[in-house]
Design a protein around this motif. Structure first.
Motif, short mmCIF file in Angstrom:
data_model
loop_
_atom_site.label_atom_id
_atom_site.label_comp_id
_atom_site.label_asym_id
_atom_site.label_seq_id
_atom_site.Cartn_x
_atom_site.Cartn_y
_atom_site.Cartn_z
N CYS A 184 -44.05 29.32 -61.69
CA CYS A 184 -42.76 29.11 -62.36
C CYS A 184 -42.80 27.75 -63.05
O CYS A 184 -43.27 26.77 -62.47
N GLY A 185 -42.30 27.68 -64.28
CA GLY A 185 -42.14 26.42 -64.98
C GLY A 185 -40.78 25.83 -64.65
O GLY A 185 -39.77 26.53 -64.67
N ILE A 186 -40.76 24.53 -64.35
CA ILE A 186 -39.52 23.85 -63.93
C ILE A 186 -39.36 22.59 -64.76
O ILE A 186 -40.27 21.76 -64.82
N ASN A 187 -38.21 22.43 -65.36
CA ASN A 187 -37.92 21.25 -66.17
C ASN A 187 -37.41 20.12 -65.29
O ASN A 187 -36.25 19.69 -65.36
N ALA A 188 -38.32 19.62 -64.45
CA ALA A 188 -38.03 18.52 -63.54
C ALA A 188 -39.38 17.92 -63.12
O ALA A 188 -40.39 18.63 -63.12
N PRO A 189 -39.38 16.65 -62.75
CA PRO A 189 -40.65 16.04 -62.34
C PRO A 189 -41.17 16.62 -61.02
O PRO A 189 -40.39 17.14 -60.20
N ALA A 190 -42.47 16.51 -60.81
CA ALA A 190 -43.09 17.03 -59.60
C ALA A 190 -42.50 16.40 -58.34
O ALA A 190 -42.38 17.06 -57.31
#
Length: 146
Positions: free
Chosen positions: A11-17
């Motif tokens: 899944c791609g997530i628009n947040a830092p690791a």
């Protein structure tokens, strides 16, 4: 029991690791994305891990051990689960790849006993990762807003 089937969901997530890692490793946050399951560990290699919850009216308390832990990048653990009184040792890997403040999260489960279990795992992990995405992106928006 050892299986030979592997599941993999990304899944791609628009947040830092770092935000995704926090959600994956904090018991209270784990409960919010993983269907009420609380995962408790200090996440250091060799440390125990406990998963507690109830599913379909049954309480479960599965245990495991952390195999590899690289903060904000990789978490691998072995969990011993029961399925109809059969014990299954499953290797689970969380891999986080960050680029430009966005994170690709991949969950791999190895040693699943059969295709049916694999399909069920992929269905559940797809939903769980969508939950992680929603939580991380909401928290990141709040952090950047100020």
């Amino acid at each position: 029991m050892k299986g030979n089937t592997t599941s993999k969901v990304s899944c791609g997530i628009n947040a830092p690791a770092s935000k995704v890692w926090e959600i994956l490793t904090t018991p209270q946050l784990t409960k919010t994305f993983f269907f009420g399951t609380e995962a408790d560990s200090d996440w250091e290699p060799g440390s125990p891990i406990k998963f507690r919850s109830s599913w379909a009216g049954k309480f479960y308390d599965n245990v495991g051990i952390v195999l590899t832990s690289k903060r904000n990048k990789l978490l691998r653990f072995l969990v011993s689960a029961t399925d109809d009184q059969v014990y299954i040792d499953i290797n689970v890997t969380y891999e986080l790849q960050e680029k430009d403040e966005a994170t690709k999260l991949t969950v791999t489960q190895e040693n699943l006993p059969d295709e049916s279990t694999k399909e069920n795992a992929e269905y559940n992990w797809s939903a769980a990762l969508e939950n992680v995405k929603q939580i991380a992106e909401k928290q990141s928006k709040r952090s950047s807003a100020g």
